[in-house]
Design an enzyme around this catalytic site. Structure first.
Site, mmCIF file in Angstrom:
data_model
loop_
_atom_site.group_PDB
_atom_site.id
_atom_site.type_symbol
_atom_site.label_atom_id
_atom_site.label_comp_id
_atom_site.label_asym_id
_atom_site.label_seq_id
_atom_site.Cartn_x
_atom_site.Cartn_y
_atom_site.Cartn_z
ATOM 1 N N GLY A 30 -14.037 -4.581 0.076
ATOM 2 C CA GLY A 30 -13.191 -3.724 0.741
ATOM 3 C C GLY A 30 -11.820 -3.873 -0.361
ATOM 4 O O GLY A 30 -11.799 -4.656 -0.812
ATOM 5 N N SER A 31 -11.046 -2.753 -0.359
ATOM 6 C CA SER A 31 -9.729 -2.561 -0.903
ATOM 7 C C SER A 31 -8.809 -1.751 -0.012
ATOM 8 O O SER A 31 -9.028 -1.326 0.643
ATOM 9 C CB SER A 31 -10.004 -2.267 -2.451
ATOM 10 N N GLY A 32 -7.482 -2.410 -0.343
ATOM 11 C CA GLY A 32 -6.281 -1.611 0.315
ATOM 12 C C GLY A 32 -5.299 -1.338 -0.809
ATOM 13 O O GLY A 32 -5.222 -1.574 -2.103
ATOM 14 N N SER A 33 -4.101 -1.105 -0.187
ATOM 15 C CA SER A 33 -2.859 -0.887 -1.361
ATOM 16 C C SER A 33 -2.441 -2.031 -2.211
ATOM 17 O O SER A 33 -1.886 -1.607 -3.323
ATOM 18 C CB SER A 33 -1.775 -0.320 -0.281
ATOM 19 N N ALA A 35 -4.470 -5.223 -2.144
ATOM 20 C CA ALA A 35 -5.392 -6.354 -2.162
ATOM 21 C C ALA A 35 -6.908 -5.954 -2.314
ATOM 22 O O ALA A 35 -6.960 -4.706 -1.815
ATOM 23 C CB ALA A 35 -5.092 -7.469 -1.407
ATOM 24 N N SER A 36 -7.769 -6.731 -3.156
ATOM 25 C CA SER A 36 -8.994 -6.267 -2.931
ATOM 26 C C SER A 36 -9.799 -7.616 -2.514
ATOM 27 O O SER A 36 -9.359 -8.725 -2.917
ATOM 28 C CB SER A 36 -9.773 -5.631 -4.256
ATOM 29 N N LYS A 54 -9.695 -12.864 -1.775
ATOM 30 C CA LYS A 54 -8.786 -11.759 -1.609
ATOM 31 C C LYS A 54 -7.964 -11.910 -2.666
ATOM 32 O O LYS A 54 -6.855 -12.663 -3.144
ATOM 33 C CB LYS A 54 -8.047 -12.021 -0.339
ATOM 34 N N ASP A 158 0.129 -7.065 12.786
ATOM 35 C CA ASP A 158 -0.823 -6.178 12.749
ATOM 36 C C ASP A 158 -2.088 -6.034 12.980
ATOM 37 O O ASP A 158 -3.160 -6.065 12.454
ATOM 38 C CB ASP A 158 -0.935 -6.124 11.034
#
Length: 419
Positions: A30-33, A35-36, A54, A158
């Site tokens: 998965g990936s975010g703004s 980090a992957s 990560k 979060d």
């Protein structure tokens, strides 16, 4: 633990060196703004469990995004290093840096690899809701984690379904992603929590920050209890509640909406005593953070004293080191000792193809009569066996393979599984 830097091109290589070992990058998870996350495995160590890499600051990230990635890395590293050792918090194996170029370092955390997330469980149980056994299991595990990190002075900030993952090896739910966490009394993060799981006081603080105004008060650990209350209500109802909790009806009388959700589910399954869960959720969802129940006190709820049994869907969704095979032995085998021993040996031989078998049990009496319980050395072997044995033909019958709680198996407690 810190590792040495190493060179890494724009695309993830098949192999990288860290902590004096060679690691194979197997797939992106998965990936975010900022980090992957990649699945990795240590080479040259047969049987070693895979890990989760990560990687912060992907190639090409500059400016504000680069600063955010560096900040998130430092926040998460600091929190995980202080919170290590709790069974309901993801394990940090180590930290290292990759250099795409001399001036572009990419920070990396090597974490334990976990399994299915609560977000995936919610998708699977959409509209019907999760079983009470699963809700109870998740609630207890998350509250144990929150009680610990709140005692250590941390706020997760979060909490959401994607940040609660199942550990097949430890047979429990764990918290991940501490990039927005902060020390209570020292909130250095303006925007916290995710829309739909954001406490009212955090919502107000975010709105003020967007308007360039300073809030008079900081958020506390109570924001985590609000998020958990929404998550548990979603697990029970089988519905996403993002729009519900933002509605005027919710703000006017959230208690009545919770009552309505539980009343509508009671019509479907009147036999389940759900009022203790309802009261627990209500205690987490007070608008006033000062009235919200603390995690340590929530663990004393009578909801946790009810001995729920898992549904068969639970035992398919949540991997463990123990496999349970159904539809393998019938009464003829169980009543003939020679045939019984032969078929048990055949089953064991087949199961050993997927990894070392620690123990194998085939009860001749209820509960569990005729079912095959196979304990593997690790959950990875059990998952491989479950995938490949399900639907196989054995003596003219289709095999059904589910997982089974290792703790219950060790105690000799064989559930009467609910269908």
């Amino acid at each position: 633990m810190a590792g040495s830097g190493c060179a890494w091109g724009a695309e993830p290589p098949r192999f990288l060196e860290a902590f004096g070992r060679l690691w194979q990058v197997q797939s992106r998870l998965g990936s975010g703004s900022s980090a992957s996350v990649y699945r990795v495995r240590c080479c040259g160590t047969p049987g070693s469990p895979p890990g989760a890499l990560k990687q912060f600051l992907p190639p090409g990230t500059t400016g504000a995004a680069a600063s955010a990635a560096e900040y998130g890395f430092r926040k998460e590293r600091a929190a995980l290093e202080q919170l290590q050792g709790h069974r309901n918090i993801v394990t940090l194996y180590g930290v290292f840096t990759i250099h795409f170029s001399p001036n572009v370092p990419s920070r990396c955390l090597l974490l334990e690899l976990l399994d299915v997330s609560v977000s995936e469980l919610l998708l699977y149980s959409s509209h019907q809701g999760c079983s009470m056994w699963m809700i109870q299991h998740c609630a207890r595990d998350v509250l144990e984690a929150l009680a610990f990190l709140h005692h250590e002075g941390y706020v997760h900030a979060d909490l959401k379904p994607r940040n609660i993952l199942w550990s097949a090896e430890n047979e429990c739910f764990k918290l991940i992603d501490f990039g927005l966490s902060f020390k209570e009394g020292n909130q250095d993060v303006k925007y916290i929590q995710t829309d739909g799981y954001r406490a009212p006081e955090a919502e107000l603080q975010n709105c003020l920050a967007q308007a360039g105004l300073q809030s008079d008060t900081e958020c506390t650990s109570a924001v985590d209890l609000w998020s958990l209350g929404i998550i548990l209500l979603e697990m029970f109802s089988g519905m996403k509640l993002k729009h519900t909790v933002r509605s005027q009806e919710w703000k006017a009388n959230s208690s009545a909406i919770i009552d309505h959700i539980f009343a509508s589910k009671a019509v479907v399954n009147a036999a389940i005593p759900a009022y203790h869960l309802r009261d627990l959720i209500k205690s987490m969802l007070h608008d006033d953070p000062g009235r919200r129940i603390p995690a340590e006190m929530a663990l004393c709820s009578p909801f946790f004293s009810i001995p729920f049994a898992p549904h068969i869907e639970d035992l398919v969704m949540l991997p463990t080191p123990v496999l349970r095979l159904l539809n393998v032995l019938d009464d003829d085998y169980l009543e003939n000792e020679d045939e019984y021993e032969d078929v048990v040996e055949d089953v064991k031989e087949e199961c050993q193809k997927y990894g070392p078998v620690v123990s194998l049990l085939v009860p001749k009496e209820n509960p569990g009569r005729g079912q095959v319980f196979v304990e593997y050395a690790n959950a990875g072997d059990s998952k491989a066996a479950q995938k490949l044995l399900t639907g196989r033909m054995f003596d003219g019958k289709f095999v059904v393979a589910t997982f089974y709680p290792l703790s219950a198996y060790k105690r000799g407690y064989l559930y009467q599984t609910l269908l």
